[in-house]
Design a protein around this motif. Structure first.
Motif, short mmCIF file in Angstrom:
data_model
loop_
_atom_site.label_atom_id
_atom_site.label_comp_id
_atom_site.label_asym_id
_atom_site.label_seq_id
_atom_site.Cartn_x
_atom_site.Cartn_y
_atom_site.Cartn_z
N MET A 1 0.85 -1.18 0.00
CA MET A 1 0.00 0.00 0.00
C MET A 1 0.89 1.24 0.00
O MET A 1 1.89 1.30 0.71
CB MET A 1 -0.88 0.01 1.25
CG MET A 1 -1.83 1.18 1.34
SD MET A 1 -2.95 0.99 2.75
CE MET A 1 -1.80 1.16 4.10
N THR A 2 0.53 2.25 -0.81
CA THR A 2 1.29 3.50 -0.83
C THR A 2 1.20 4.19 0.53
O THR A 2 0.12 4.44 1.04
CB THR A 2 0.74 4.44 -1.91
OG1 THR A 2 0.90 3.81 -3.18
CG2 THR A 2 1.48 5.75 -1.91
N ALA A 3 2.38 4.53 1.09
CA ALA A 3 2.41 5.21 2.39
C ALA A 3 2.29 6.71 2.18
O ALA A 3 2.91 7.27 1.29
CB ALA A 3 3.71 4.89 3.12
N VAL A 4 1.47 7.34 3.00
CA VAL A 4 1.32 8.79 2.93
C VAL A 4 2.21 9.38 4.03
O VAL A 4 1.94 9.21 5.22
CB VAL A 4 -0.14 9.22 3.14
CG1 VAL A 4 -0.25 10.74 3.10
CG2 VAL A 4 -1.02 8.60 2.06
N ILE A 5 3.31 10.05 3.61
CA ILE A 5 4.24 10.60 4.59
C ILE A 5 3.61 11.77 5.33
O ILE A 5 3.64 11.85 6.56
CB ILE A 5 5.55 11.05 3.90
CG1 ILE A 5 6.13 9.88 3.09
CG2 ILE A 5 6.56 11.53 4.94
CD1 ILE A 5 6.40 8.64 3.90
N VAL A 6 3.03 12.68 4.57
CA VAL A 6 2.34 13.83 5.15
C VAL A 6 1.00 14.01 4.43
O VAL A 6 0.96 14.10 3.21
CB VAL A 6 3.18 15.12 5.02
CG1 VAL A 6 2.40 16.30 5.58
CG2 VAL A 6 4.51 14.98 5.74
N ARG A 93 0.48 -5.78 -3.76
CA ARG A 93 1.15 -5.09 -2.68
C ARG A 93 1.01 -5.89 -1.40
O ARG A 93 0.25 -6.87 -1.37
CB ARG A 93 0.58 -3.68 -2.53
CG ARG A 93 0.85 -2.84 -3.79
CD ARG A 93 0.17 -1.52 -3.76
NE ARG A 93 -1.20 -1.49 -4.17
CZ ARG A 93 -1.67 -1.64 -5.43
NH1 ARG A 93 -0.86 -1.96 -6.40
NH2 ARG A 93 -2.93 -1.49 -5.71
N ALA A 94 1.73 -5.50 -0.36
CA ALA A 94 1.76 -6.31 0.87
C ALA A 94 0.36 -6.53 1.43
O ALA A 94 0.00 -7.65 1.83
CB ALA A 94 2.66 -5.63 1.90
N TYR A 97 -1.54 -9.15 -0.53
CA TYR A 97 -1.15 -10.51 -0.16
C TYR A 97 -1.88 -10.95 1.10
O TYR A 97 -2.35 -12.09 1.20
CB TYR A 97 0.36 -10.56 0.08
CG TYR A 97 1.19 -10.70 -1.17
CD1 TYR A 97 0.88 -11.63 -2.15
CD2 TYR A 97 2.32 -9.90 -1.35
CE1 TYR A 97 1.65 -11.76 -3.30
CE2 TYR A 97 3.11 -10.02 -2.49
CZ TYR A 97 2.76 -10.95 -3.46
OH TYR A 97 3.52 -11.08 -4.59
N GLU A 98 -1.96 -10.06 2.07
CA GLU A 98 -2.64 -10.39 3.32
C GLU A 98 -4.13 -10.66 3.09
O GLU A 98 -4.69 -11.63 3.62
CB GLU A 98 -2.45 -9.27 4.34
CG GLU A 98 -1.01 -9.09 4.80
CD GLU A 98 -0.79 -7.82 5.60
OE1 GLU A 98 -1.81 -7.14 5.90
OE2 GLU A 98 0.36 -7.50 5.93
N SER A 99 -4.75 -9.81 2.29
CA SER A 99 -6.18 -9.98 2.00
C SER A 99 -6.43 -11.27 1.22
O SER A 99 -7.40 -11.99 1.47
CB SER A 99 -6.71 -8.79 1.20
OG SER A 99 -6.63 -7.60 1.95
N TRP A 100 -5.53 -11.57 0.28
CA TRP A 100 -5.65 -12.78 -0.53
C TRP A 100 -5.55 -14.01 0.37
O TRP A 100 -6.37 -14.94 0.27
CB TRP A 100 -4.54 -12.79 -1.57
CG TRP A 100 -4.71 -13.78 -2.69
CD1 TRP A 100 -5.61 -14.79 -2.78
CD2 TRP A 100 -3.93 -13.83 -3.90
NE1 TRP A 100 -5.46 -15.48 -3.96
CE2 TRP A 100 -4.44 -14.92 -4.66
CE3 TRP A 100 -2.88 -13.08 -4.39
CZ2 TRP A 100 -3.88 -15.25 -5.90
CZ3 TRP A 100 -2.34 -13.42 -5.63
CH2 TRP A 100 -2.84 -14.48 -6.38
N THR A 101 -4.57 -14.01 1.28
CA THR A 101 -4.41 -15.13 2.20
C THR A 101 -5.64 -15.31 3.08
O THR A 101 -6.11 -16.43 3.30
CB THR A 101 -3.17 -14.90 3.09
OG1 THR A 101 -2.01 -14.75 2.25
CG2 THR A 101 -2.96 -16.07 4.04
N GLU A 102 -6.19 -14.20 3.57
CA GLU A 102 -7.39 -14.27 4.40
C GLU A 102 -8.57 -14.83 3.60
O GLU A 102 -9.37 -15.62 4.13
CB GLU A 102 -7.73 -12.89 4.94
CG GLU A 102 -6.75 -12.38 5.99
CD GLU A 102 -6.99 -10.93 6.35
OE1 GLU A 102 -7.93 -10.32 5.79
OE2 GLU A 102 -6.24 -10.39 7.19
N ASP A 103 -8.70 -14.43 2.34
CA ASP A 103 -9.81 -14.92 1.52
C ASP A 103 -9.67 -16.41 1.23
O ASP A 103 -10.68 -17.13 1.11
CB ASP A 103 -9.89 -14.13 0.22
CG ASP A 103 -10.64 -12.81 0.38
OD1 ASP A 103 -11.22 -12.60 1.46
OD2 ASP A 103 -10.64 -11.99 -0.54
#
Length: 353
Positions: A1-6, A93-94, A97-103
């Motif tokens: 996921m794109t991180a929002v710095i500010v 994105r990371a 992967y987590e959502s795919w594993t949960e599904d």
């Protein structure tokens, strides 16, 4: 996921739009005033919310569903003038992967409850999202697992052959696990493909393959016992009931030692089918002369027994059809009603279909 710095007003508005919220609903979600949200959006990149508000934005973004996250990243790319592909990588994105594993885990649970439609929808939305070239090893593994599970679903639904079938899904999973060099998974797919071979009516080929896999060191003791059990099933379908009973009893012992309760129960069901089929065969062989009533009763009993196993249900229904036609020919109305009642009971039990 794109991180929002500010976070600025631009990202705040992108988050609201990605969540498909009105200004009022978005303000309620954040616990802020409508006026604050309006000001962020009006000032855009020229305003930066306070640190505690920035933390709230971070939390809301993490809790978004996959679709909302993708929309957010696309909107940010458009608003900042950067090419969309610069912020949206081709592969997962990371968090995906987590959502795919949960599904996958949810799909396994849904399948155990025979909710095939829901389980399939959980898996198919990931299988079609990326091409194989866009996936790294983790993505290839998840795709292979998803394809293997889709194969199980289609097998249980009786869709065995063709481009959208169990065999096609298993073949894709087999290719991917071979590419990843995971012997245990490859052998499990060999076993699944052998089941499809059996269910497609190629009993000799299936029995031969099961025999090979029953001694295959690549697979676990549980799967080797399953292979042996399916050898017994194939032999039973060939009318070799005595051999089937012996092999099935041995598999029951293994499942009991391993503490595999579900497989143990399934094996007992297979044993009951083989024993019943042998007894019916004995009864037929000892019949004295033509006896339509006895034939109807034995055929009905055999069909009823076969309905207890999803793998043999189609054969059971065919036997009931034959018994009902014979009963109609000889005017056995009571037997006809009994057969119709058995069929109606089966239709009310979707877990066996």
């Amino acid at each position: 996921m794109t991180a929002v710095i500010v976070w600025t007003g631009l990202e705040a508005k992108a988050l609201r739009v990605a969540c498909r919220k009105s200004v009022r609903d978005f303000a309620a979600l954040l616990g802020m005033s409508v006026r604050a949200v309006t000001n962020w959006e009006r000032l855009g990149a020229g305003t930066r919310p306070r640190p505690d508000t920035q933390a709230i934005f971070d939390t809301v973004l993490r809790q978004c569903d996959p679709g909302a996250r993708i929309r957010f990243e696309a909107l940010v790319a458009q608003q900042t003038g950067a090419p969309v592909h610069a912020q949206l990588q081709a592969g997962p994105r990371a968090w995906e992967y987590e959502s795919w594993t949960e599904d996958i885990e949810r799909a396994v649970l849904a399948a155990s409850r025979q909710d095939f439609v829901f389980a399939g929808s959980l898996l198919e939305r990931w299988r079609s999202r990326w091409t194989v070239r866009e996936l790294d090893e983790r993505g290839l593994y998840l795709l292979a697992r998803s394809s293997s599970l889709v194969g199980d679903l289609r097998r249980d639904q009786g869709v065995l052959l063709g481009p959208l079938s169990a065999s096609a899904s298993y073949a894709q999973a087999h290719t991917l696990f071979t590419r990843l060099d995971i012997p245990r998974r490859i052998a499990q797919l060999d076993l699944s493909l052998a089941v499809v071979t059996e269910m497609s009516g190629r009993l000799d080929a299936a029995a031969s393959r099961y025999s090979e896999l029953a001694g295959d060191a690549r697979i676990s003791p549980r799967d080797r016992a399953r292979a042996a059990l399916w050898v017994g099933t194939a032999l039973d379908k060939q009318g070799r009931h005595g051999q089937a009973i012996g092999i099935t009893q041995a598999a029951i012992g293994v499942f009991e030692d391993l503490g595999e309760v579900e497989d143990w129960a399934t094996a007992h069901q297979k044993l009951a089918l083989a024993q019943a089929a042998r007894q019916i065969e004995v009864a037929r062989s000892n019949a004295t002369g033509p006896a339509p009533m006895q034939d109807v009763r034995l055929t009905t009993a055999h069909g009823h027994i076969l309905l207890s196993d999803r793998a043999s249900a189609a054969e059971g229904l065919a036997l009931l059809d034959r018994a009902e036609a014979m009963a109609a020919t000889y005017g056995m109305t009571h037997q006809q009603r009994s057969i119709q009642g058995i069929r109606a009971g089966f239709q009310r039990a979707p877990c066996l279909q």
